[in-house]
Design a protein around this motif. Structure first.
Motif, PDB file in Angstrom:
ATOM      1  N   GLU A   1      -7.149  -2.445   2.979  1.00 36.64           N
ATOM      2  CA  GLU A   1      -6.193  -0.978   2.348  1.00 36.64           C
ATOM      3  C   GLU A   1      -5.378  -2.375   1.294  1.00 36.64           C
ATOM      4  O   GLU A   1      -4.739  -2.058   0.976  1.00 36.64           O
ATOM      5  CB  GLU A   1      -4.926  -0.661   3.829  1.00 36.64           C
ATOM      6  CG  GLU A   1      -5.578   1.037   3.814  1.00 36.64           C
ATOM      7  CD  GLU A   1      -6.740   0.701   4.992  1.00 36.64           C
ATOM      8  OE1 GLU A   1      -7.285  -0.467   5.585  1.00 36.64           O
ATOM      9  OE2 GLU A   1      -7.450   1.280   5.615  1.00 36.64           O
TER      10      GLU A   1
ATOM     11  N   GLU B   1      -4.988   1.029  -1.697  1.00 37.76           N
ATOM     12  CA  GLU B   1      -5.045   2.335  -0.733  1.00 37.76           C
ATOM     13  C   GLU B   1      -5.002   2.365   0.513  1.00 37.76           C
ATOM     14  O   GLU B   1      -5.182   1.434   1.137  1.00 37.76           O
ATOM     15  CB  GLU B   1      -6.361   3.112  -1.514  1.00 37.76           C
ATOM     16  CG  GLU B   1      -6.300   4.085  -1.815  1.00 37.76           C
ATOM     17  CD  GLU B   1      -7.297   4.781  -2.174  1.00 37.76           C
ATOM     18  OE1 GLU B   1      -7.585   4.703  -3.523  1.00 37.76           O
ATOM     19  OE2 GLU B   1      -7.987   5.392  -2.055  1.00 37.76           O
ATOM     20  N   PRO B   2      -3.819   3.689   1.070  1.00 36.64           N
ATOM     21  CA  PRO B   2      -4.225   4.162   2.899  1.00 36.64           C
ATOM     22  C   PRO B   2      -5.770   4.898   2.524  1.00 36.64           C
ATOM     23  O   PRO B   2      -5.960   5.072   1.695  1.00 36.64           O
ATOM     24  CB  PRO B   2      -3.092   4.262   2.842  1.00 36.64           C
ATOM     25  CG  PRO B   2      -3.278   5.721   1.546  1.00 36.64           C
ATOM     26  CD  PRO B   2      -3.390   4.680   0.477  1.00 36.64           C
TER      27      PRO B   2
ATOM     28  N   VAL C   1       0.366  -1.532   0.131  1.00 37.64           N
ATOM     29  CA  VAL C   1       0.176   0.404   0.274  1.00 37.64           C
ATOM     30  C   VAL C   1       0.628   1.081   0.325  1.00 37.64           C
ATOM     31  O   VAL C   1       1.905   1.671   0.930  1.00 37.64           O
ATOM     32  CB  VAL C   1      -0.782   0.229   0.867  1.00 37.64           C
ATOM     33  CG1 VAL C   1      -1.764   1.140   1.512  1.00 37.64           C
ATOM     34  CG2 VAL C   1      -1.641  -1.448   1.349  1.00 37.64           C
TER      35      VAL C   1
ATOM     36  N   GLY D   1     -11.540   5.690   6.679  1.00 34.83           N
ATOM     37  CA  GLY D   1     -11.433   6.089   5.779  1.00 34.83           C
ATOM     38  C   GLY D   1     -12.329   7.236   5.052  1.00 34.83           C
ATOM     39  O   GLY D   1     -12.217   8.496   4.931  1.00 34.83           O
TER      40      GLY D   1
ATOM     41  N   PRO E   1      -1.715  -0.809   7.303  1.00 31.52           N
ATOM     42  CA  PRO E   1      -2.602  -1.108   6.011  1.00 31.52           C
ATOM     43  C   PRO E   1      -3.600  -2.118   6.906  1.00 31.52           C
ATOM     44  O   PRO E   1      -3.111  -2.715   7.446  1.00 31.52           O
ATOM     45  CB  PRO E   1      -2.058  -1.993   5.510  1.00 31.52           C
ATOM     46  CG  PRO E   1      -0.778  -0.922   5.401  1.00 31.52           C
ATOM     47  CD  PRO E   1      -0.375  -0.955   5.716  1.00 31.52           C
TER      48      PRO E   1
END
Ligand code: SF4
Length: 306
Positions: free
Chosen positions: A146, A151-152, A125, A158, A142
């Protein structure tokens, strides 16, 4: 602190309820006064009432076309990739990575086997956002989502982070949404984690893993050159500030990382479990915004306690 329009908007975006004092009039009877909502409990600074559940996510703002951390986003001159042998060694250093541009750094992370976390990961990630954003968020490691998406800060934590950023008028968005206002790097964020691979079962990162992975984050910060860093969560904070102090003792003042102002705050995943601390996180965001505004020409200087 008075709640001006901007602060009210920030509270709404974060899902933090707020009370505004009603002007007492002679027509108000004591019984009416007793029906007013309770005032928030006092905090040392910028305190607010306990947080409620997150509000609905705001629409994605349109962002200015920006070079991504890919071939078009080269910051340094032509950079050579780190040899595979170096990546699998247990001695990655910042010096190894100091000449890498974005594509080469991304490639180096994707191929890294410097610690045991490479064994169980689905993918690394790397990071997301504008490669020269003025704001940088550094998280921890992560999680499952993630690891799946690469993607973080995805999933509920998120979404809360996106709401927090929206409260400041910021976005990590990389694509323009039709009809939304155009944003420039001043309003954009680059997000990276301290660790690039998921610890199995979401266990805490081990010090050796953090140490092995740190050179990647160091290089990311060098490439982004942020004007403000938001460090979220214990492991990100302790890694960047080289301290064992708990977050509660580090919040509320401006620290420095390589000369860049750094604000300490709670990780969104923690805030989802500890709603009362959302108000403190809002305080931290206010401090970050005030710090950024203090950096602008003509703006009053920010007083730091660090
Ligand atoms: S966590 Fe970092 S150091 Fe460990 S294998 Fe992944 S990228 Fe390499």
């Amino acid at each position: 602190m008075p709640l001006d329009d901007r602060r009210l908007a920030m509270l709404r975006e974060m899902g933090v309820p707020f009370w505004q004092p009603l002007a007492r009039t002679d027509a108000m009877e004591p019984a009416e006064l007793q029906q007013l909502p309770a005032a928030p409990s006092p905090e040392p600074s910028r305190s607010l009432p306990p947080a409620a559940l997150p509000a609905a996510a705001p629409p994605a703002p349109r962002v200015a076309p920006a070079p991504q951390p890919g071939p078009a986003a080269t910051v340094a001159p032509a950079a050579s990739a780190v040899p595979a042998a170096a990546l699998s060694a247990l001695s990655l250093s910042a010096a190894d990575l100091s000449t890498l541009d974005w594509p080469a750094l991304r490639e180096a992370v994707a191929g890294c086997r410097a610690c045991g976390l490479c064994e169980k990961r689905r993918q690394t990630v790397f990071g997301v956002g504008h490669p020269r954003a003025h704001w940088m968020v550094v998280g921890e490691a992560p999680g499952e989502q993630e690891d799946l998406r690469g993607e973080p800060f995805v999933g509920p934590a998120g979404r809360l982070l996106d709401q927090m950023l929206a409260a400041l008028g910021l976005t990590r968005a990389e694509a323009a949404a039709e009809g939304a206002p155009v944003l420039t790097p001043e309003r954009q964020v680059y997000i990276a984690n301290t660790l690039k691979c998921r610890p199995p079962g979401n266990r805490n990162p081990e010090p050796a893993e953090l140490a092995k992975c740190e050179p990647f984050l160091v290089r990311q910060i060098e490439l982004v050159q942020p004007q403000v860093i938001l460090a979220m969560g214990r492991f990100a904070v302790q890694a960047l500030l080289r301290t064992d102090e708990p977050i509660g003792r580090l919040r509320g003042r401006v620290h420095r990382y390589q000369g860049v102002p750094l604000i300490v705050t709670y990780h969104p995943a923690y805030l989802l479990r500890n709603l009362l601390d959302k108000a403190k996180a809002w305080d931290d965001l206010c401090l970050a915004m005030e710090t950024m505004e203090g950096l602008r020409p003509g703006a009053p200087a920010v007083v730091t306690a660090a």
